[in-house]
Every structure is written in structure tokens, then in C-alpha cells.
Design a protein around this motif. Structure first.
Motif, short mmCIF file in Angstrom:
data_model
loop_
_atom_site.label_atom_id
_atom_site.label_comp_id
_atom_site.label_asym_id
_atom_site.label_seq_id
_atom_site.Cartn_x
_atom_site.Cartn_y
_atom_site.Cartn_z
N LEU A 191 -6.00 28.23 -28.75
CA LEU A 191 -7.38 27.05 -28.29
C LEU A 191 -8.14 26.26 -28.84
O LEU A 191 -8.60 25.23 -29.02
CB LEU A 191 -8.13 28.11 -27.41
CG LEU A 191 -7.58 28.92 -25.87
CD1 LEU A 191 -8.13 29.69 -25.19
CD2 LEU A 191 -6.97 27.12 -24.61
N SER A 192 -8.68 26.45 -29.98
CA SER A 192 -9.60 25.65 -31.42
C SER A 192 -9.30 24.83 -31.63
O SER A 192 -9.32 23.83 -31.95
CB SER A 192 -9.91 26.92 -32.70
OG SER A 192 -10.54 28.22 -31.99
N GLN A 193 -7.28 25.33 -31.89
CA GLN A 193 -6.85 23.64 -32.06
C GLN A 193 -7.86 22.70 -30.77
O GLN A 193 -6.86 21.27 -31.49
CB GLN A 193 -5.27 23.89 -32.23
CG GLN A 193 -4.86 24.38 -33.81
CD GLN A 193 -3.81 25.14 -33.94
OE1 GLN A 193 -3.28 25.89 -32.93
NE2 GLN A 193 -3.33 24.71 -34.51
N LYS A 194 -7.93 22.91 -30.25
CA LYS A 194 -7.50 21.80 -29.10
C LYS A 194 -8.97 21.91 -28.49
O LYS A 194 -9.02 21.13 -28.08
CB LYS A 194 -6.52 22.31 -27.39
CG LYS A 194 -5.34 22.43 -28.20
CD LYS A 194 -4.47 21.16 -28.34
CE LYS A 194 -3.15 21.75 -27.61
NZ LYS A 194 -2.02 20.21 -28.23
N ALA A 236 -0.92 26.87 -21.85
CA ALA A 236 -0.08 26.18 -22.04
C ALA A 236 -1.13 25.87 -20.65
O ALA A 236 -1.17 24.76 -19.90
CB ALA A 236 1.00 25.58 -21.95
N HIS A 237 -1.56 27.41 -19.38
CA HIS A 237 -1.94 27.26 -18.51
C HIS A 237 -3.29 27.31 -18.59
O HIS A 237 -3.87 26.50 -17.71
CB HIS A 237 -2.01 29.08 -17.95
CG HIS A 237 -2.49 29.20 -16.31
ND1 HIS A 237 -1.70 28.51 -15.71
CD2 HIS A 237 -3.23 30.35 -16.68
CE1 HIS A 237 -2.65 29.15 -14.57
NE2 HIS A 237 -3.50 29.92 -15.01
N TYR A 238 -4.25 27.72 -19.89
CA TYR A 238 -5.38 27.11 -19.47
C TYR A 238 -5.53 25.73 -19.45
O TYR A 238 -6.40 25.23 -18.99
CB TYR A 238 -6.09 27.99 -20.77
CG TYR A 238 -7.69 28.01 -20.38
CD1 TYR A 238 -8.68 29.42 -20.22
CD2 TYR A 238 -8.30 26.66 -21.13
CE1 TYR A 238 -9.70 29.04 -20.17
CE2 TYR A 238 -9.79 27.05 -21.21
CZ TYR A 238 -9.91 28.14 -20.81
OH TYR A 238 -11.50 28.35 -20.89
#
Length: 407
Positions: free
Chosen positions: A365-368, A401-403
Motif C-alpha cells: 500500500l505504501s508503494q501506492k 488489489a481489492h483495496y
């Protein structure tokens, strides 16, 4: 000019005799239909390959780098520069072709359009990108030839120069490049530090020409075993490491595949056997054993097998195997472990604990650019785990991916 082009007089580039575009150029200049057909071939090649600029010279450069010839094949097979006689023959061939390599295409086909062609889509080719400055700086046929020899020494030719990941093509009996390979970097794989370091150390020894083992990565599903092997490409691509995917159905061809790779002495190959397991009666089971150790033909020094499996011995085992209804019970056990024993390095992957699982999600998530509080992360991650097949790197990736899809 084309009437002086005799492809049959080439010494080591005589495979050009089969090229349709060059064959057109050996025919009569004054035949407008032939010139138009040749122009059409060249434009189609430019659009298919993304070639720009002076089309005939760019097309020939593409042929030199992507098709085999005696010089490139010899250098790849031996790992040596060409001998003085072969080098001289190569010089003479390039000198014979030099007008085609340097003059405007319109001098041969009469179409100014071909002198500075712009394709609909430029296709990046790292091999030609490396070579173009050398070619443009060449002042003589010998300079041009030396630029190509430098390229062959560093990159090879054809698919081996253009790709880093391959599959075995049964129909062609050769390796074929995989153009759409999703690269992974080892630093982006969270956790399993000890396992990753073991894998890196063995592979580093392999690319450095030191003794190295075949590797078996075994353990829980979805823990990143396959991703770790794929990440080795990014780590050691500049050290000439290449990855070759081999399916279970192709394992019987392992000796043939290894013999083919033996001819690329300047490269190191990992034969990647992903997610494999066997019944002890499988013919492929014995093929792999023989290929690794015990066959008449030794495994090439530039090839190592890396396999992933959820089974610790690669073979399905049952309680019946432990029953003593066989006279020599140890023989059954020895046969069961005989394949896994041939992998000198066995790396075990355990199911991640809760903290490791949440750390993987947090990193992805941090990468995004998304940062959840520890409590939000724990609630969302554990809820996903309970409704799916437990904790794993794969489950974490699916949660991310879902989040991302709903936020």
C-alpha cells in the motif's frame, strides 16, 4: 548500384542471400514494379519493427543484430572473439555491403520518403539503442564491423540479445524470448530475509563462475518462492544471467534443452521449474534426476536448475509409504528423497505470521502512496485473511488489489 551487389559472394554473411528485401536489390534497377515491391517490403518492415531514419541501413542493422550469422554464432558458442581469418572475412563482407549501410535509401530505390522514415509507432530496442552511436561514429567499413563485434561480445544476437527471460519452444527446438515479463526486484519482496540471502549468495557464485548448487525452494503456498527466482533477473541481468521457463511436460527434454544452452557459453542460465510435483511413477521424475546428476551427459557449467514446490521432496507421499509391506523399506524412502537430494541448496519458506503478513500489505500500500493506521491495517488485513485461504504473500497482494479497486 544494385547490379554490383552479389550476395552470393559474401563469405560469412551469406545468410543474407535469403532476405527478400536484399534479394530485390540484386535485380534490375530500372524495373519499376520490382522497386515498388521492395519499397513496400521495407515500409512494412519499418512499421512492424518500429524502424526510423534511413530505412535500408536501419533494416540491415536490425538483421545483423537479430539474425544469426557465422561470426555471431561462433562468438556465442566459444565465448571468444573471432579468429584473425574469420575477422578478416567479416571485414570484407561489411566492406562489400558498405554502400547499403551508409548511402541514402533513395539512391537504390528512388524514394526520398525512405531516407528519413517515421513509423507510426517507435518501438524501443535496447540492443540497437546501444549500437547506434557506435555505428553513426563509424568512418570506415572496418569501424562498422568492429562496432558489431563489440555488440556481439556483450549482448550476443537475436533473442538472446533482446530478452532476459525465455521459454522452450518445442516446435522450433530452441529458446524463445518472452517480451512481456513483469519484472520484480528483490528489495520489494518483504520478509524471508534469510531465504533471499541464501538465494542471492548461490546465484552470485554462479554468475561469478564459482561452484554453485541447483536450488529447491519449498514450502507454503503464496510465500513468494517464484517471485524470488524471477527477481534474480533484475539483480544479475548485467552479469549475463538469463531465465528459461520449463514446463513439467518438457522435463523429458531437459538433456536436449541443456545441450542447446551449452552453446551460449557467454551466458548463465537458470532453468526455472515452477510449482512442480510428481508421482514417483512419473517419467519426468526420473528425467529431472538424470539431468541434474547421474546421466551420461553432464549438466553444462552455465546452467543451474531452480525449482519451486509445495512438497518438500517434490513427490506425493502417503502413510502407506511408511508401511513395512516392502521387503526393503529403505529403498522406497531412498527413491522418494532421491530427487530433492540432488538439489544442493534447499530453501524452506514458512507461512508468514500475523506481523509479517500485515507488513507485506503495509509495504504494498505504501508503494501506492496509501498509509493506513496500525489499527486500520490490522482490522482490514485480518478480515481479508479470514474470508480467504489464510495468510500468504499472495493473499496480501490480492487484498491490496481489492483495496485499491474500491478506494
Amino acid at each position: 548500384m544494385s547490379q554490383n551487389l552479389k550476395l552470393s559472394t559474401l563469405f560469412v554473411l551469406n545468410t543474407l542471400d535469403h532476405d527478400p528485401i536484399l534479394n530485390f536489390l540484386t535485380w534490375d534497377d530500372d524495373n519499376m514494379e520490382i522497386r515498388a515491391e521492395c519499397t513496400g517490403y521495407l515500409i512494412r518492415a519499418a512499421e512492424d519493427l518500429g524502424l526510423s531514419g534511413n530505412l535500408l541501413s536501419r533494416y540491415l542493422l536490425h538483421v545483423f543484430t537479430h539474425k544469426s550469422n557465422l561470426v555471431s554464432k561462433t562468438m556465442e558458442r566459444t565465448g571468444l572473439p573471432p579468429g584473425s581469418s574469420l575477422r578478416q572475412a567479416f571485414y570484407e563482407d561489411i566492406e562489400h555491403l558498405y554502400p547499403l549501410l551508409t548511402q541514402p535509401t533513395s539512391a537504390f530505390l528512388g524514394e526520398k520518403l525512405l531516407d528519413n522514415y517515421e513509423p507510426t509507432q517507435n518501438i524501443y530496442d535496447k540492443t540497437e539503442d546501444f549500437l547506434l552511436p557506435w555505428i553513426e561514429a563509424a568512418q570506415t567499413p572496418r569501424d562498422y564491423a568492429e562496432a558489431l563485434l563489440t555488440f556481439y561480445a556483450r549482448y550476443g544476437y537475436g533473442d538472446i540479445a533482446s530478452y532476459v527471460v525465455f521459454r522452450w519452444d518445442d516446435a522450433a527446438d530452441r529458446i524463445c524470448g518472452i517480451p512481456h515479463f513483469e519484472r520484480t526486484q528483490m528489495k520489494h519482496l518483504i520478509g524471508y530475509q534469510r531465504q533471499k540471502e541464501q538465494l542471492l549468495q548461490n546465484t552470485r557464485a554462479f554468475v561469478d563462475g564459482k561452484p554453485a548448487n541447483h536450488v529447491l525452494l519449498v514450502g507454503a503456498r503464496g510465500t513468494g518462492k517464484s517471485s524470488a527466482v524471477k527477481a534474480l533477473v533484475s539483480e544479475y541481468e548485467e552479469s549475463r544471467l538469463r531465465l528459461v521457463q520449463v514446463t513439467k511436460e518438457q522435463l523429458r527434454k531437459l538433456p536436449e534443452i541443456m545441450d542447446a544452452l551449452r552453446n551460449y557459453v557467454g551466458r548463465k542460465f537458470i532453468l526455472f521449474l515452477d510449482d512442480i510435483s510428481f508421482e514417483d511413477s512419473d517419467a519426468e521424475f526420473k528425467s529431472v534426476k538424470s539431468a541434474i546428476e547421474g546421466g551420461v551427459s553432464a549438466c553444462p557449467p552455465n546452467v543451474r536448475l531452480y525449482a519451486t514446490s509445495n512438497r518438500r521432496h517434490l513427490v506425493r507421499e502417503t502413510w502407506r509409504d511408511r508401511e513395512q509391506d516392502e521387503i526393503y523399506r529403505d529403498d522406497t524412502i531412498n527413491e522418494t528423497v532421491s530427487l530433492s537430494d540432488r538439489f544442493g541448496l534447499i530453501i524452506h519458506y514458512h507461512t508468514p505470521d500475523q506481523d509479517e503478513y500485515l507488513a507485506i500489505i503495509d509495504h504494498m500500500l505504501s508503494q501506492k502512496g496509501i498509509h493506513l493506521s496500525p489499527e486500520e491495517l490490522r482490522i482490514a488485513g485480518l478480515r481479508w485473511e479470514m474470508t480467504h485461504s489464510g495468510r500468504s504473500g499472495r493473499a496480501a497482494q490480492q487484498f491490496v488489489a481489492h483495496y485499491l479497486g474500491i478506494h
